[in-house]
Motif scaffolding. Structure first.
Motif, PDB file in Angstrom:
ATOM      1  N   HIS A 114       0.824  -1.215   0.000  1.00  0.00           N
ATOM      2  CA  HIS A 114       0.000   0.000   0.000  1.00  0.00           C
ATOM      3  C   HIS A 114       0.863   1.271   0.000  1.00  0.00           C
ATOM      4  CE1 HIS A 114      -3.815  -2.045   0.125  1.00  0.00           C
ATOM      5  NE2 HIS A 114      -3.402  -2.786   1.129  1.00  0.00           N
ATOM      6  N   GLN A 115       2.010   1.229   0.671  1.00  0.00           N
ATOM      7  CA  GLN A 115       2.913   2.384   0.645  1.00  0.00           C
ATOM      8  C   GLN A 115       3.439   2.625  -0.763  1.00  0.00           C
ATOM      9  OE1 GLN A 115       5.840   1.316   3.571  1.00  0.00           O
ATOM     10  NE2 GLN A 115       4.599   2.022   5.308  1.00  0.00           N
ATOM     11  N   ALA A 116       3.837   1.534  -1.435  1.00  0.00           N
ATOM     12  CA  ALA A 116       4.367   1.668  -2.794  1.00  0.00           C
ATOM     13  C   ALA A 116       3.270   2.084  -3.769  1.00  0.00           C
ATOM     14  CB  ALA A 116       5.001   0.350  -3.239  1.00  0.00           C
ATOM     15  N   LYS A 117       2.068   1.580  -3.564  1.00  0.00           N
ATOM     16  CA  LYS A 117       0.961   1.959  -4.444  1.00  0.00           C
ATOM     17  C   LYS A 117       0.692   3.458  -4.354  1.00  0.00           C
ATOM     18  CE  LYS A 117      -3.767   0.701  -5.741  1.00  0.00           C
ATOM     19  NZ  LYS A 117      -4.911  -0.206  -5.474  1.00  0.00           N
ATOM     20  N   THR A 118       0.731   3.989  -3.146  1.00  0.00           N
ATOM     21  CA  THR A 118       0.553   5.435  -2.971  1.00  0.00           C
ATOM     22  C   THR A 118       1.633   6.202  -3.721  1.00  0.00           C
ATOM     23  OG1 THR A 118      -0.465   5.087  -0.794  1.00  0.00           O
ATOM     24  CG2 THR A 118       0.453   7.285  -1.246  1.00  0.00           C
ATOM     25  N   LEU A 119       2.865   5.701  -3.668  1.00  0.00           N
ATOM     26  CA  LEU A 119       3.984   6.336  -4.369  1.00  0.00           C
ATOM     27  C   LEU A 119       3.785   6.277  -5.889  1.00  0.00           C
ATOM     28  CD1 LEU A 119       6.787   7.659  -4.301  1.00  0.00           C
ATOM     29  CD2 LEU A 119       7.774   5.345  -4.177  1.00  0.00           C
ATOM     30  N   VAL A 120       3.324   5.142  -6.390  1.00  0.00           N
ATOM     31  CA  VAL A 120       3.076   4.989  -7.827  1.00  0.00           C
ATOM     32  C   VAL A 120       2.011   5.979  -8.299  1.00  0.00           C
ATOM     33  CG1 VAL A 120       2.068   3.450  -9.574  1.00  0.00           C
ATOM     34  CG2 VAL A 120       3.836   2.602  -8.013  1.00  0.00           C
ATOM     35  N   ILE A 121       0.926   6.077  -7.550  1.00  0.00           N
ATOM     36  CA  ILE A 121      -0.146   7.009  -7.917  1.00  0.00           C
ATOM     37  C   ILE A 121       0.373   8.444  -7.923  1.00  0.00           C
ATOM     38  CG2 ILE A 121      -2.357   7.976  -7.143  1.00  0.00           C
ATOM     39  CD1 ILE A 121      -3.048   5.142  -6.113  1.00  0.00           C
ATOM     40  N   ALA A 122       1.166   8.795  -6.913  1.00  0.00           N
ATOM     41  CA  ALA A 122       1.726  10.150  -6.848  1.00  0.00           C
ATOM     42  C   ALA A 122       2.656  10.408  -8.033  1.00  0.00           C
ATOM     43  CB  ALA A 122       2.480  10.337  -5.530  1.00  0.00           C
ATOM     44  N   THR A 123       3.458   9.416  -8.403  1.00  0.00           N
ATOM     45  CA  THR A 123       4.372   9.553  -9.548  1.00  0.00           C
ATOM     46  C   THR A 123       3.597   9.802 -10.833  1.00  0.00           C
ATOM     47  OG1 THR A 123       6.008   8.102  -8.491  1.00  0.00           O
ATOM     48  CG2 THR A 123       6.191   8.400 -10.871  1.00  0.00           C
ATOM     49  N   LEU A 124       2.523   9.058 -11.015  1.00  0.00           N
ATOM     50  CA  LEU A 124       1.707   9.212 -12.224  1.00  0.00           C
ATOM     51  C   LEU A 124       1.028  10.580 -12.259  1.00  0.00           C
ATOM     52  CD1 LEU A 124       0.147   5.622 -12.357  1.00  0.00           C
ATOM     53  CD2 LEU A 124       1.843   6.570 -13.933  1.00  0.00           C
ATOM     54  N   GLN A 125       0.534  11.021 -11.133  1.00  0.00           N
ATOM     55  CA  GLN A 125      -0.126  12.319 -11.095  1.00  0.00           C
ATOM     56  C   GLN A 125       0.859  13.462 -11.314  1.00  0.00           C
ATOM     57  OE1 GLN A 125      -2.152  11.761  -7.233  1.00  0.00           O
ATOM     58  NE2 GLN A 125      -4.085  12.049  -8.325  1.00  0.00           N
ATOM     59  N   GLU A 126       2.041  13.343 -10.735  1.00  0.00           N
ATOM     60  CA  GLU A 126       3.060  14.381 -10.918  1.00  0.00           C
ATOM     61  C   GLU A 126       3.490  14.480 -12.375  1.00  0.00           C
ATOM     62  OE1 GLU A 126       6.132  13.299  -8.217  1.00  0.00           O
ATOM     63  OE2 GLU A 126       4.947  13.797  -6.426  1.00  0.00           O
ATOM     64  N   SER A 127       3.325  13.374 -13.118  1.00  0.00           N
ATOM     65  CA  SER A 127       3.709  13.388 -14.537  1.00  0.00           C
ATOM     66  C   SER A 127       2.615  13.999 -15.414  1.00  0.00           C
ATOM     67  CB  SER A 127       4.009  11.975 -15.007  1.00  0.00           C
ATOM     68  OG  SER A 127       2.806  11.236 -15.169  1.00  0.00           O
ATOM     69  N   GLY A 128       1.470  14.330 -14.815  1.00  0.00           N
ATOM     70  CA  GLY A 128       0.402  14.969 -15.565  1.00  0.00           C
ATOM     71  C   GLY A 128      -0.826  14.122 -15.798  1.00  0.00           C
ATOM     72  N   LEU A 129      -0.829  12.863 -15.346  1.00  0.00           N
ATOM     73  CA  LEU A 129      -2.019  12.013 -15.504  1.00  0.00           C
ATOM     74  C   LEU A 129      -3.082  12.431 -14.492  1.00  0.00           C
ATOM     75  CD1 LEU A 129       0.001  10.327 -17.197  1.00  0.00           C
ATOM     76  CD2 LEU A 129      -1.104   8.275 -16.300  1.00  0.00           C
ATOM     77  N   SER A 130      -4.319  12.217 -14.858  1.00  0.00           N
ATOM     78  CA  SER A 130      -5.419  12.531 -13.947  1.00  0.00           C
ATOM     79  C   SER A 130      -5.419  11.549 -12.787  1.00  0.00           C
ATOM     80  CB  SER A 130      -6.755  12.437 -14.682  1.00  0.00           C
ATOM     81  OG  SER A 130      -7.036  11.082 -15.030  1.00  0.00           O
ATOM     82  N   SER A 131      -6.041  11.959 -11.691  1.00  0.00           N
ATOM     83  CA  SER A 131      -6.119  11.067 -10.530  1.00  0.00           C
ATOM     84  C   SER A 131      -6.873   9.797 -10.870  1.00  0.00           C
ATOM     85  CB  SER A 131      -6.781  11.782  -9.353  1.00  0.00           C
ATOM     86  OG  SER A 131      -8.096  12.203  -9.707  1.00  0.00           O
ATOM     87  N   THR A 132      -7.878   9.918 -11.772  1.00  0.00           N
ATOM     88  CA  THR A 132      -8.651   8.737 -12.185  1.00  0.00           C
ATOM     89  C   THR A 132      -7.767   7.748 -12.931  1.00  0.00           C
ATOM     90  OG1 THR A 132     -10.663  10.048 -12.354  1.00  0.00           O
ATOM     91  CG2 THR A 132     -10.636   7.924 -13.502  1.00  0.00           C
ATOM     92  N   ASP A 133      -6.985   8.242 -13.905  1.00  0.00           N
ATOM     93  CA  ASP A 133      -6.085   7.367 -14.664  1.00  0.00           C
ATOM     94  C   ASP A 133      -4.983   6.794 -13.769  1.00  0.00           C
ATOM     95  OD1 ASP A 133      -7.389   7.495 -17.078  1.00  0.00           O
ATOM     96  OD2 ASP A 133      -6.140   9.102 -17.904  1.00  0.00           O
ATOM     97  N   ALA A 134      -4.457   7.613 -12.900  1.00  0.00           N
ATOM     98  CA  ALA A 134      -3.384   7.156 -12.011  1.00  0.00           C
ATOM     99  C   ALA A 134      -3.866   6.022 -11.117  1.00  0.00           C
ATOM    100  CB  ALA A 134      -2.867   8.316 -11.165  1.00  0.00           C
ATOM    101  N   GLN A 135      -5.057   6.192 -10.539  1.00  0.00           N
ATOM    102  CA  GLN A 135      -5.619   5.152  -9.679  1.00  0.00           C
ATOM    103  C   GLN A 135      -5.904   3.886 -10.480  1.00  0.00           C
ATOM    104  OE1 GLN A 135      -6.404   5.418  -6.142  1.00  0.00           O
ATOM    105  NE2 GLN A 135      -6.527   3.202  -6.443  1.00  0.00           N
ATOM    106  N   ALA A 136      -6.468   4.049 -11.683  1.00  0.00           N
ATOM    107  CA  ALA A 136      -6.826   2.889 -12.508  1.00  0.00           C
ATOM    108  C   ALA A 136      -5.585   2.120 -12.948  1.00  0.00           C
ATOM    109  CB  ALA A 136      -7.631   3.344 -13.723  1.00  0.00           C
ATOM    110  N   LEU A 137      -4.520   2.828 -13.326  1.00  0.00           N
ATOM    111  CA  LEU A 137      -3.292   2.147 -13.732  1.00  0.00           C
ATOM    112  C   LEU A 137      -2.642   1.421 -12.557  1.00  0.00           C
ATOM    113  CD1 LEU A 137      -1.683   4.742 -16.180  1.00  0.00           C
ATOM    114  CD2 LEU A 137      -2.529   2.452 -16.754  1.00  0.00           C
ATOM    115  N   ALA A 138      -2.609   2.068 -11.406  1.00  0.00           N
ATOM    116  CA  ALA A 138      -2.038   1.411 -10.223  1.00  0.00           C
ATOM    117  C   ALA A 138      -2.815   0.153  -9.873  1.00  0.00           C
ATOM    118  CB  ALA A 138      -2.020   2.383  -9.038  1.00  0.00           C
TER     119      ALA A 138
END
Length: 573
Positions: A114-138
């Motif tokens: 869960h810690q790493a998943k949070t990091l992955v979502i944050a990485t995706l969002q910082e790159s410009g992906l929407s929170s919806t896409d970031a969550q779905a990809l994770a």
């Protein structure tokens, strides 16, 4: 994503022992039990470069598997490269549709996942992906579960990571049995990274690359044999990089690591380098050299060896001239034990503080103790007994002595019964609670023998004329055919170090392990085939402990050419 295995873990652990064991490891195990070791970023980038997972490649059309992603050391840099490659190609397309199939990554431990998943979502969002896409990809990319049991469909173009280094005794028995049923490479005392590599290789697509950093012991030890055979028969060992002298991780580790890149393609030559400088620009340059179609002429940072893999044989990763010499000697001379020599290891008691003490202070009958040879007795290549002894609970003909016949021994052992009876060997055989782990054969003490410590920079081979019994951290060689002084000269020479260095895993500081399995690899002529003059020359060189004279006589014994002498660091003159 919740796998069927995870569902059973969460809902019915009491009905499924395997799932219950996985659930316990996932929720309660500490770092040691999980084999969690965290890799430095520059090393991660190096492995990704070596594996070909680069942002100038259409990574959005390829697939990557990370078998044990931990805190995301490999996963986050891989995601950054994937996003860069996608954006440089067709980054305007829907992110989830374009990238959902690109990564699968597995982690067992709940909290870490869960810690790493949070990091992955944050990485995706910082790159410009929407929170919806970031969550779905994770959700799509990350799998919480046991990599060795999880459902992971499909093949992958890349498998990268740092598989967990976990000893078998830390795995619940029911789970270890399940692993053994699924993975043919689990042999003898194989650690958990062995089946991790097996499953990872089985998921490689044709032409795909596996890039791992993990312990190197499987490359030469007995338990790595089945995995070495798997690599030799269906894969190409492209790259081997010795990292034992490089701080590749964020903390010190017991294991001695190496980077390997293995591809699903026809076998070919292996590119080898040792202890690279841990600096990003240097590693980038080195990766470029290693992955080049042709090695630049005159470049000595990298060696290329053919035929490193051969069935289940240990990998020979030394220089080509040394490998050629070993192969010639193996074709010309018998193994040490086939030449009439026996290799063994000294006694393990399971409770040295009880069984071993200064000889004169052991208050037992005289025939129930033996003078003991220990590593502390080997000083400057000579045997200097420090006065320790070991208790012998065995009859000369085998079987334990009757304590009623030995009142002093009985009183001594019973005064330490709590310690002795707590050992695994005692619990396994309660009626024989006072036995040592290994049987003691008193006649061995009276035999002339050579004694060799396990870990040394060079061979420390000492002669015992038949006075001491060896301790478990000493290997011994006895022979009714070879003169042991002459054999000592062979084992003190560069020939012995050559064989041990070729087949042994190297320890930090350049130390080698002079274990029985490596000593048995040494080739020697039959004693009857050695001339009388050379027999005398060998024996006298060993008695003087003159290493140069030992080498000179041994080079003649094996008929080494000047080039072969040079490969051993000598000239034979």
């Amino acid at each position: 994503m919740t796998t069927s295995l995870e569902f059973h873990q969460l809902s019915l652990p009491q009905l499924c022992p395997v799932a219950a064991a996985v659930h316990e490891l996932a929720t309660t195990s500490g770092v040691e039990a999980r084999g969690a070791v965290f890799t430095r970023r520059e090393v991660v980038d190096f492995i990704l470069d070596l594996s070909g997972y680069a942002s100038d490649v259409p990574l959005h059309n390829l697939r990557l598997l990370e078998p044990s992603f931990g805190s995301g050391d490999f996963l986050v840099p891989a995601i950054e490269r994937l996003l860069k490659a996608w954006r440089s190609a067709d980054g305007d397309k829907d992110a989830f549709s374009a990238l959902s199939n690109c990564i699968r990554a597995v982690e067992l431990h709940h909290e870490t996942f869960h810690q790493a998943k949070t990091l992955v979502i944050a990485t995706l969002q910082e790159s410009g992906l929407s929170s919806t896409d970031a969550q779905a990809l994770a959700d799509c990319w990350l799998i919480q579960g046991d990599f060795l049991l999880a459902d992971i469909p499909g093949q992958f173009d890349f498998v990268v990571g740092n598989p967990p280094y976990v000893r078998q005794e830390l795995i619940p028995d029911v789970l270890m049995s399940e692993y053994r049923a699924r993975y043919k490479t689990i042999y003898d005392r194989a650690d958990l990274y062995i089946p991790f590599i097996e499953r990872s290789l089985s998921h490689l697509a044709k032409g795909g690359n596996l890039g791992f950093i993990c312990a190197d012991r499987w490359m030469k030890n007995r338990y790595g044999g089945p995995l070495r055979r798997m690599v030799a028969t269906g894969f190409h060992l492209k790259v081997y990089i010795d990292m034992t002298a490089t701080q590749a991780f964020h903390s010190d580790v017991v294991a001695y690591p190496a980077i390997t890149v293995i591809s699903r393609q026809k076998p070919g030559p292996t590119r080898i380098t040792h202890s690279p400088t841990l600096e990003s620009a240097h590693l980038k340059w080195l990766a470029g050299l290693i992955t080049a179609a042709v090695l630049p002429k005159g470049e000595d940072a990298i060696r290329e060896l053919a035929c490193v893999t051969s069935g289940d044989e240990p990998w020979i990763l030394e220089s080509s001239d040394q490998m050629d010499l070993v192969r010639r000697l193996e074709g010309a001379f018998p193994l040490l034990e086939d030449a009439g020599c026996k290799v063994g290891i000294g006694v393990a008691t399971g409770a040295d503080k009880v069984y071993i003490a200064p000889f004169d202070t052991l208050e037992v009958e005289r025939d129930r103790k033996l003078p003991l040879a220990m590593t502390r007795d080997i000083v400057n290549g000579r045997l200097e007994w420090q006065g320790y002894g070991v208790i012998n609970p065995f009859k000369d003909e085998g079987g334990l002595v009757d304590l009623a016949v030995y009142p002093l021994l009985r009183r001594y052992l019973e005064s330490h019964k709590q310690t002795i009876a707590n050992r695994h060997v005692a619990k396994k055989q309660p009626s024989s609670w006072y036995r040592t782990i290994d049987r003691i054969t008193p006649s061995l003490a009276k035999k002339p023998k050579l004694l060799i410590p396990d870990i040394k920079g060079d061979a420390h081979v000492v002669y015992d004329d038949g006075t001491l019994y060896p301790h478990h951290n000493l290997y011994f060689i006895v022979s009714d055919e070879w003169d042991l002084r002459a054999l000592q000269a062979v084992l003190l020479s560069g020939i012995a170090r050559l064989f041990v260095s070729v087949y042994s895993t190297r320890m930090r500081g350049g130390y080698l392990r002079f274990q029985a399995q490596y000593l048995r690899r040494i080739r020697v002529p039959l004693w009857k085939d050695v001339s009388a003059d050379l027999k005398k020359e060998l024996s006298e060189a060993a008695e003087r402990h003159d290493i140069n004279a030992c080498n000179f006589a041994v080079f003649k014994l094996y008929g080494l050419t000047p080039a072969e002498c040079a490969a051993l660091g000598g000239n034979g003159d």
